[in-house]
Structures are given as structure tokens and as C-alpha cells.
Design an enzyme around this catalytic site. Structure first.
Site, PDB file in Angstrom:
ATOM      1  N   MET A 127       0.829  -1.203   0.000  1.00 10.63           N
ATOM      2  CA  MET A 127       0.000   0.000   0.000  1.00 10.63           C
ATOM      3  C   MET A 127       0.864   1.254   0.000  1.00 10.63           C
ATOM      4  O   MET A 127       0.564   2.232  -0.693  1.00 10.63           O
ATOM      5  CB  MET A 127      -0.938   0.015   1.214  1.00 10.63           C
ATOM      6  CG  MET A 127      -1.916   1.177   1.211  1.00 10.63           C
ATOM      7  SD  MET A 127      -2.932   1.282   2.709  1.00 10.63           S
ATOM      8  CE  MET A 127      -4.010  -0.132   2.487  1.00 10.63           C
ATOM      9  N   TRP A 148       2.327   1.715  -3.398  1.00 13.55           N
ATOM     10  CA  TRP A 148       1.298   2.184  -4.328  1.00 13.55           C
ATOM     11  C   TRP A 148       1.203   3.711  -4.318  1.00 13.55           C
ATOM     12  O   TRP A 148       1.034   4.350  -5.368  1.00 13.55           O
ATOM     13  CB  TRP A 148      -0.065   1.594  -3.978  1.00 13.55           C
ATOM     14  CG  TRP A 148      -1.181   2.318  -4.667  1.00 13.55           C
ATOM     15  CD1 TRP A 148      -1.490   2.302  -5.993  1.00 13.55           C
ATOM     16  CD2 TRP A 148      -2.121   3.231  -4.067  1.00 13.55           C
ATOM     17  NE1 TRP A 148      -2.555   3.127  -6.258  1.00 13.55           N
ATOM     18  CE2 TRP A 148      -2.962   3.703  -5.101  1.00 13.55           C
ATOM     19  CE3 TRP A 148      -2.328   3.671  -2.760  1.00 13.55           C
ATOM     20  CZ2 TRP A 148      -3.994   4.609  -4.853  1.00 13.55           C
ATOM     21  CZ3 TRP A 148      -3.352   4.577  -2.522  1.00 13.55           C
ATOM     22  CH2 TRP A 148      -4.170   5.026  -3.562  1.00 13.55           C
ATOM     23  N   HIS A 149       1.339   4.332  -3.154  1.00 16.04           N
ATOM     24  CA  HIS A 149       1.276   5.786  -3.088  1.00 16.04           C
ATOM     25  C   HIS A 149       2.418   6.422  -3.871  1.00 16.04           C
ATOM     26  O   HIS A 149       2.277   7.529  -4.400  1.00 16.04           O
ATOM     27  CB  HIS A 149       1.321   6.256  -1.630  1.00 16.04           C
ATOM     28  CG  HIS A 149       0.028   6.115  -0.905  1.00 16.04           C
ATOM     29  ND1 HIS A 149      -0.257   5.044  -0.079  1.00 16.04           N
ATOM     30  CD2 HIS A 149      -1.088   6.894  -0.888  1.00 16.04           C
ATOM     31  CE1 HIS A 149      -1.474   5.181   0.419  1.00 16.04           C
ATOM     32  NE2 HIS A 149      -2.007   6.296  -0.063  1.00 16.04           N
ATOM     33  N   GLY A 150       3.535   5.738  -3.948  1.00 18.23           N
ATOM     34  CA  GLY A 150       4.670   6.265  -4.696  1.00 18.23           C
ATOM     35  C   GLY A 150       5.949   5.562  -4.287  1.00 18.23           C
ATOM     36  O   GLY A 150       6.091   5.135  -3.128  1.00 18.23           O
TER      37      GLY A 150
END
Length: 404
Positions: A337, A340-342
């Protein structure tokens, strides 16, 4: 045009949706009309930013990326449906999942400062501006969910038009909430009455006003009057705490406002998109928080990452200790997760931080079962809310990148 980014977006979207609203008053819904509205809005969302409002360039980089990505994902999905009927092996499944994720992974790597690609230019334009598009990850989440349900044989047939409508549904394309394919299609096919639509429309109007309050008043004031006024690097410890609290509330009101807008426009189109927030700062513990914060994303990771990992490891008997399996699952879940944000260190640390919180709370729950507190339950709830808010707020400070 950024979805819900200015008043012009609302005027255009609501203007296009007037025929949809009129049909709803007569208890009717036209899927073709919904599709036409979505097509026009997609054109405006991904238009060339250098063009005027209606001087649209269909060959903008974002539009090309969007079309190629959707076509690629649909080809994968349709191909996998055919493959599953004759050969449903794990190797094929993992290959398809890898291919589905690959475009987003490339975009994240190119846009990350860790790898240096973000400064590369082609024909005078940054390469990070030439690949990817707004909302690419949310569409990928939908595709992964479809592929996994095909694998589980919960989805046996796929119609291209249904998938296109699901993936390109404009109200939720940029920021969620992340809907599920079968639930979305059920809304498209179930009975539709005037009374039902009027109820949805009433809720939509309420959500739009709440969204304006959250995003354009509360979040705006917090950002302008607090966040932008604090120089974090040179601030005192007290002011850094103020920044942490302000940033936490800003994230909630800004993102919750976006979600309310998305849900409202979904309701106007007759689709009951699931909620995304449920008073998260009233959470009594970290697990409760993730059942209230960005719920569609949290539940997606729970179902598609955590539960699948636990099932796989248990089925293969790779680890016997159930608690250890669960803990590894939590760490994996939140690390992914975070990525996924960066692909930045502070996002990865943010994910691992929440994984550690989940593991620690699991041990705390075990201890509490053997050593129950004799304090009043309401008092314990208040203490739990205060502690949870502060550990979550510190996590948001990590997320902001200010600590690194």
C-alpha cells in the site's frame, strides 16, 4: 481538467447530466445516455492542458495513455477468461496479474525521484508528463479485482462494453471510491424506480454540499491559514505538532470532499458507489481506523492482498503459526500500500509503520484477553480514540515527507 478541481467542472458535469436527472424523475435510466456523458467528461478530463476548453486535442499524452491502458487491460481480461476455461494454472494467473500491474509500476518508477527518471525530457517535455494519466491506479485496482474473481470463477463471462463502462466511469476515475465489478453491474441491471432515484438524488445533493464544505472551506482554510504558514524545517516542536494535526485534518477533509463528490455524481447516474470514509478520527484502535479510512482501498487490499496471502501460505502449509502468518500478511499488505502511493522512502516507511501498528495491536489484543482491564468501557474507548488519533497523525506526518 481536474475532476472536482474547480466550479467549471461541476457546471459542465451537471449540465450534461440534466437529461439523466429528467429521466430519473420519470423512473427511467438510459445506459447509452450515461455512456455518452462519461465519454464527453473523459474527453474533457484528459484533454490537452494547453488547449482551450472546447479546443480539445484527442491526441494529448494523457488521452493516449488512458486509451492504451484500458485497451491493454481489456485484452488481458478477455484473454484470461478464455484461458481459465481450459487451463487455470497459478503460473498463468501470476503472469496476467504481473502484466496488469506492469504499466502502473513503470509510471511509478518514472515519476519517482529515487530513480532519476523524473528529470528526463523528451522533445522538451518531462517524460513523467508523457506517460500515465490521472487515476491510472484506480483503474488498475478494478482490473486486478476482475482478474482475481475470474480466477475464483465468480465471474465466468465478460462483455467488453460492461468492462469499458466499469473502468471508465467518470465520477470515480480520479480518486475512487474503488467499486467492485459485480456490484457495479448489479446497479446497472437491477430494477429502477422514480422513488429510488429521488432518494439517490436527495442524497447526492446533500453530498455535494458536504463536499464543498469539506474541500473548499474547511480543507482550504486549514491549508491556507496553518499548513502554508509553518516552515516545518525551522519550526519549534510545538509548531511541528500543530503542523501534524493540521495536515491530518487537511488530508481527511480534502480527500473526503473528493469522495463525497464522486459518490454524489455516481448517485445522479443511478450507481450506488460505496462510501469511502466513516468518521475515521473516532476510531478506537488501528484496525478500527482502517475500517473507517479510505474504506474502498482498505477493503481492496484486505481482500486482494492480505486474505490471499494468508490463504496461500495456509493452504501450502509454508508456516504453521497462524499469528505469524497474519503478521507477515499485515506487513506485506501495508508495504505494498505504501509503494502504491509512490516509490519514495517516506511512502514505504508510512506503509511499514502501519504494518507494525497492526502487528503490535494483535499482540495487545492477545494480552488484553488474558488480562482484561477493570476500567469503565467508555473511558477505555476515549483513551483508545486519543491514542489512535495520535499514532495515525504521526503516520500522516511520515506520509507528508517532512520527516525525511
Amino acid at each position: 481538467m481536474i475532476p472536482y478541481g474547480d466550479f467549471l467542472f461541476f457546471f459542465i458535469a451537471l449540465g450534461l447530466l440534466l437529461p439523466v436527472i429528467l429521466l430519473g424523475f420519470f423512473g427511467k435510466r438510459n445506459d447509452i445516455l450515461n455512456t455518452i456523458v462519461t465519454f464527453i467528461m473523459i474527453m474533457l478530463i484528459f484533454k490537452d492542458p494547453n488547449k482551450n476548453l472546447f479546443n480539445i486535442s484527442i491526441l494529448s499524452y494523457e488521452m493516449v495513455s488512458f486509451i492504451l491502458f484500458v485497451v491493454f487491460q481489456i485484452v488481458l481480461i478477455k484473454s484470461y477468461v478464455k484461458i481459465v476455461k481450459t487451463k487455470n494454472t497459478s503460473s498463468i494467473f501470476y503472469t496476467v496479474i504481473f502484466l496488469s500491474i506492469l504499466p502502473l509500476a513503470i509510471v511509478k518508477i518514472v515519476q519517482s525521484s529515487m530513480f532519476g527518471f523524473h528529470s528526463v525530457q523528451v522533445n522538451g517535455l518531462p517524460i513523467k508528463s508523457m506517460i500515465g494519466f490521472l487515476g491510472i491506479s484506480y483503474i488498475m485496482f478494478k482490473c486486478i479485482q476482475i482478474l482475481m474473481e475470474i480466477r475464483d470463477k465468480r465471474i465466468k463471462e465478460i462483455k467488453v462494453f460492461d468492462v469499458v463502462r466499469f473502468l471508465t466511469f467518470f465520477p470515480t476515475i480520479s480518486s475512487g471510491p474503488i467499486d467492485r465489478f459485480k456490484r457495479f453491474n448489479k446497479d446497472e441491471t437491477k430494477g429502477f424506480t422514480r422513488e429510488k432515484y429521488l432518494d439517490l438524488l436527495q442524497k447526492a445533493i446533500h453530498y455535494i454540499f458536504m463536499g464543498f464544505l469539506y474541500k473548499y472551506i474547511i480543507a482550504y482554510l486549514i491549508n491556507q491559514k496553518v499548513i502554508l504558514m509553518i516552515n516545518f524545517d525551522s519550526a519549534s516542536l510545538f509548531m511541528k505538532l500543530i503542523y501534524m494535526y493540521a495536515y491530518s485534518f487537511y488530508l481527511f477533509f480534502d480527500f473526503a470532499g473528493y469522495s463525497l463528490f464522486a459518490i454524489a455524481f455516481s448517485y445522479i447516474m443511478g450507481i450506488e458507489t460505496p462510501p469511502n470514509f466513516n468518521q475515521p478520527f473516532k476510531s478506537k484502535n488501528i484496525k478500527d481506523f482502517w475500517n473507517r479510512w479510505h474504506m474502498s482501498l482498505s477493503f481492496w487490499f484486505r481482500d486482494m492482498v492480505y486474505m490471499r496471502f494468508v490463504f496461500f501460505v495456509t493452504k501450502k502449509k509454508l508456516i504453521k503459526d497462524k499469528l505469524l502468518i497474519s503478521n507477515i500478511g499485515f506487513m506485506l499488505n501495508f508495504m505494498i500500500m505504501g509503494i502504491w502511493h509512490g516509490v519514495e522512502w517516506f511512502y514505504i516507511v508510512y506503509g511499514l509503520y502501519h504494518g507494525v501498528l497492526f502487528v503490535a495491536y494483535g499482540y495487545y489484543e492477545q494480552y488484553r484477553k488474558k488480562h482484561p482491564y477493570k476500567i469503565n468501557a467508555k473511558v477505555m474507548d476515549i483513551i483508545g480514540i486519543i491514542i489512535t488519533f495520535h499514532v495515525v497523525a504521526f503516520g500522516f506526518l511520515i506520509f507528508s515527507g517532512k520527516l525525511f
